[in-house]
Scaffold this motif. Sequence first.
Motif, PDB file in Angstrom:
ATOM      1  N   GLU A  51      72.680  24.819  28.105  1.00  0.00           N
ATOM      2  CA  GLU A  51      73.441  25.744  27.280  1.00  0.00           C
ATOM      3  C   GLU A  51      73.206  27.113  27.742  1.00  0.00           C
ATOM      4  OE1 GLU A  51      73.506  26.793  22.793  1.00  0.00           O
ATOM      5  OE2 GLU A  51      72.563  24.830  23.080  1.00  0.00           O
ATOM      6  N   PHE A  52      71.831  27.493  27.853  1.00  0.00           N
ATOM      7  CA  PHE A  52      71.663  28.997  28.156  1.00  0.00           C
ATOM      8  C   PHE A  52      72.115  29.415  29.524  1.00  0.00           C
ATOM      9  CE2 PHE A  52      68.842  31.789  30.374  1.00  0.00           C
ATOM     10  CZ  PHE A  52      68.767  32.843  29.599  1.00  0.00           C
ATOM     11  N   ILE A  53      72.053  28.603  30.574  1.00  0.00           N
ATOM     12  CA  ILE A  53      72.497  28.663  31.767  1.00  0.00           C
ATOM     13  C   ILE A  53      74.109  28.740  31.924  1.00  0.00           C
ATOM     14  CG2 ILE A  53      72.780  27.795  34.399  1.00  0.00           C
ATOM     15  CD1 ILE A  53      70.041  29.147  33.536  1.00  0.00           C
ATOM     16  N   SER A  54      74.524  27.713  31.156  1.00  0.00           N
ATOM     17  CA  SER A  54      76.196  27.743  31.396  1.00  0.00           C
ATOM     18  C   SER A  54      76.713  29.181  30.470  1.00  0.00           C
ATOM     19  CB  SER A  54      76.782  26.542  30.771  1.00  0.00           C
ATOM     20  OG  SER A  54      76.512  26.511  29.429  1.00  0.00           O
ATOM     21  N   HIS A  55      75.980  29.628  29.527  1.00  0.00           N
ATOM     22  CA  HIS A  55      76.380  30.919  28.621  1.00  0.00           C
ATOM     23  C   HIS A  55      76.610  32.025  29.871  1.00  0.00           C
ATOM     24  CE1 HIS A  55      77.106  33.595  25.477  1.00  0.00           C
ATOM     25  NE2 HIS A  55      76.062  34.462  26.122  1.00  0.00           N
ATOM     26  N   TRP A  56      75.461  32.132  30.689  1.00  0.00           N
ATOM     27  CA  TRP A  56      75.307  33.517  31.663  1.00  0.00           C
ATOM     28  C   TRP A  56      76.041  32.979  32.885  1.00  0.00           C
ATOM     29  CZ3 TRP A  56      74.405  37.339  29.278  1.00  0.00           C
ATOM     30  CH2 TRP A  56      73.841  37.603  27.913  1.00  0.00           C
ATOM     31  N   ASP A  57      76.215  31.731  33.174  1.00  0.00           N
ATOM     32  CA  ASP A  57      76.951  31.698  34.453  1.00  0.00           C
ATOM     33  C   ASP A  57      78.039  32.433  34.855  1.00  0.00           C
ATOM     34  OD1 ASP A  57      77.365  30.197  36.972  1.00  0.00           O
ATOM     35  OD2 ASP A  57      78.690  28.979  35.860  1.00  0.00           O
ATOM     36  N   THR A  58      78.006  32.933  35.974  1.00  0.00           N
ATOM     37  CA  THR A  58      79.097  33.867  36.456  1.00  0.00           C
ATOM     38  C   THR A  58      79.061  35.553  35.659  1.00  0.00           C
ATOM     39  OG1 THR A  58      80.761  33.741  34.822  1.00  0.00           O
ATOM     40  CG2 THR A  58      80.855  32.039  36.752  1.00  0.00           C
ATOM     41  N   ALA A 118      61.937  37.716  33.996  1.00  0.00           N
ATOM     42  CA  ALA A 118      61.429  37.076  35.219  1.00  0.00           C
ATOM     43  C   ALA A 118      60.854  35.622  34.583  1.00  0.00           C
ATOM     44  CB  ALA A 118      60.315  37.844  35.745  1.00  0.00           C
ATOM     45  N   TYR A 119      60.293  35.732  33.465  1.00  0.00           N
ATOM     46  CA  TYR A 119      59.923  34.313  32.914  1.00  0.00           C
ATOM     47  C   TYR A 119      60.801  33.338  32.417  1.00  0.00           C
ATOM     48  CZ  TYR A 119      57.869  31.388  29.258  1.00  0.00           C
ATOM     49  OH  TYR A 119      57.365  30.153  28.648  1.00  0.00           O
ATOM     50  N   LEU A 120      61.954  33.988  32.104  1.00  0.00           N
ATOM     51  CA  LEU A 120      63.125  33.180  31.584  1.00  0.00           C
ATOM     52  C   LEU A 120      63.743  32.643  32.821  1.00  0.00           C
ATOM     53  CD1 LEU A 120      65.081  35.435  28.742  1.00  0.00           C
ATOM     54  CD2 LEU A 120      63.140  33.041  28.651  1.00  0.00           C
ATOM     55  N   LEU A 121      63.883  33.379  34.014  1.00  0.00           N
ATOM     56  CA  LEU A 121      64.301  32.798  35.238  1.00  0.00           C
ATOM     57  C   LEU A 121      63.659  31.868  35.830  1.00  0.00           C
ATOM     58  CD1 LEU A 121      65.534  36.238  36.768  1.00  0.00           C
ATOM     59  CD2 LEU A 121      66.937  34.552  35.958  1.00  0.00           C
ATOM     60  N   LYS A 122      62.281  32.098  35.628  1.00  0.00           N
ATOM     61  CA  LYS A 122      61.180  31.006  36.214  1.00  0.00           C
ATOM     62  C   LYS A 122      61.342  29.626  35.423  1.00  0.00           C
ATOM     63  CE  LYS A 122      56.574  29.662  36.983  1.00  0.00           C
ATOM     64  NZ  LYS A 122      55.587  30.096  38.100  1.00  0.00           N
ATOM     65  N   THR A 125      73.994  44.095  40.086  1.00  0.00           N
ATOM     66  CA  THR A 125      74.395  43.437  41.323  1.00  0.00           C
ATOM     67  C   THR A 125      73.931  42.193  41.560  1.00  0.00           C
ATOM     68  OG1 THR A 125      72.340  44.399  42.494  1.00  0.00           O
ATOM     69  CG2 THR A 125      74.338  45.925  42.314  1.00  0.00           C
ATOM     70  N   ILE A 126      73.031  41.674  40.853  1.00  0.00           N
ATOM     71  CA  ILE A 126      72.720  40.235  40.891  1.00  0.00           C
ATOM     72  C   ILE A 126      73.451  39.298  40.098  1.00  0.00           C
ATOM     73  CG2 ILE A 126      70.647  38.882  41.014  1.00  0.00           C
ATOM     74  CD1 ILE A 126      69.001  41.572  41.070  1.00  0.00           C
ATOM     75  N   GLY A 127      73.919  38.374  40.820  1.00  0.00           N
ATOM     76  CA  GLY A 127      74.841  37.404  39.839  1.00  0.00           C
ATOM     77  C   GLY A 127      74.005  36.121  39.502  1.00  0.00           C
ATOM     78  N   ILE A 128      74.383  35.702  38.206  1.00  0.00           N
ATOM     79  CA  ILE A 128      73.849  34.413  37.735  1.00  0.00           C
ATOM     80  C   ILE A 128      74.879  33.419  38.110  1.00  0.00           C
ATOM     81  CG2 ILE A 128      73.162  33.224  35.901  1.00  0.00           C
ATOM     82  CD1 ILE A 128      72.418  36.017  34.502  1.00  0.00           C
ATOM     83  N   THR A 129      74.363  32.272  38.750  1.00  0.00           N
ATOM     84  CA  THR A 129      75.111  31.148  39.024  1.00  0.00           C
ATOM     85  C   THR A 129      74.316  29.807  38.579  1.00  0.00           C
ATOM     86  OG1 THR A 129      74.623  31.084  41.367  1.00  0.00           O
ATOM     87  CG2 THR A 129      76.746  32.003  40.681  1.00  0.00           C
ATOM     88  N   ALA A 130      74.913  28.984  37.930  1.00  0.00           N
ATOM     89  CA  ALA A 130      74.206  27.943  37.410  1.00  0.00           C
ATOM     90  C   ALA A 130      73.939  26.907  38.719  1.00  0.00           C
ATOM     91  CB  ALA A 130      75.125  27.034  36.339  1.00  0.00           C
ATOM     92  N   GLU A 131      74.837  26.660  39.529  1.00  0.00           N
ATOM     93  CA  GLU A 131      74.475  25.909  40.563  1.00  0.00           C
ATOM     94  C   GLU A 131      73.907  26.405  42.011  1.00  0.00           C
ATOM     95  OE1 GLU A 131      77.052  22.677  41.756  1.00  0.00           O
ATOM     96  OE2 GLU A 131      77.978  22.598  39.563  1.00  0.00           O
ATOM     97  N   LYS A 132      73.003  26.006  42.583  1.00  0.00           N
ATOM     98  CA  LYS A 132      72.379  26.589  43.718  1.00  0.00           C
ATOM     99  C   LYS A 132      73.410  26.522  44.691  1.00  0.00           C
ATOM    100  CE  LYS A 132      68.352  26.232  46.538  1.00  0.00           C
ATOM    101  NZ  LYS A 132      67.072  25.637  46.947  1.00  0.00           N
ATOM    102  N   PRO A 133      73.538  27.548  45.596  1.00  0.00           N
ATOM    103  CA  PRO A 133      74.509  27.693  46.671  1.00  0.00           C
ATOM    104  C   PRO A 133      74.092  26.629  47.609  1.00  0.00           C
ATOM    105  CG  PRO A 133      73.882  29.876  45.879  1.00  0.00           C
ATOM    106  CD  PRO A 133      72.880  28.920  45.143  1.00  0.00           C
ATOM    107  N   ALA A 134      74.887  26.333  48.447  1.00  0.00           N
ATOM    108  CA  ALA A 134      74.818  25.527  49.581  1.00  0.00           C
ATOM    109  C   ALA A 134      73.597  26.205  50.584  1.00  0.00           C
ATOM    110  CB  ALA A 134      75.948  25.025  50.346  1.00  0.00           C
ATOM    111  N   SER A 135      73.048  25.682  51.405  1.00  0.00           N
ATOM    112  CA  SER A 135      71.959  26.031  51.992  1.00  0.00           C
ATOM    113  C   SER A 135      72.461  27.123  52.972  1.00  0.00           C
ATOM    114  CB  SER A 135      71.400  24.817  53.170  1.00  0.00           C
ATOM    115  OG  SER A 135      70.328  25.651  53.970  1.00  0.00           O
TER     116      SER A 135
END
Length: 149
Positions: A71-78, A110-114, A134-144
């Motif tokens: 829920e938290f991650i999807s709220h901040w995604d993009t 930083a604690y929340l990100l961890k 300048t730093i984006g939040i994306t829910a899914e880890k980008p491809a390698s």
Amino acid sequence: MLRLRFILPVMALGLAAGTAMAQMGPSSVWQGIYTPDQAARGDGVYQQACGACHGAALGGTGEAPPLIGGEFISHWDTMTVGDLYDRVRTTMPQNNPQSLTREQYADVLAYLLKANGFPEGAVPLDRRSEVLATIGITAEKPASGATGQ
């Protein structure tokens, strides 16, 4: 003509500085944007200033939403880390907004990100909104290879 000779170099310098800044720093939460020490400090600040409402384990209590999980991650995604930082800094703690230092807010972030599984890095999370924007939040880890590392 004199004005044009002054304006063009200033514009070029501004564009060059903006491009350099964008290339220097990470552009994703998946690039290790905080240090383990910073997250540990943030845990302490969180427990003292935030845990009573959001829960010691970040799961939320009553009307305070969880700060961990889907829920938290999807709220901040993009959105950007700057968006999250400014929201936390200007509205929390709810009974005393802006009562922490900018460094303490960055540590809590930083604690929340961890806690949400984003990787650690070698450089502490910045405390300036304009850098964090300048730093984006994306829910899914980008491809390698897509994280710039």
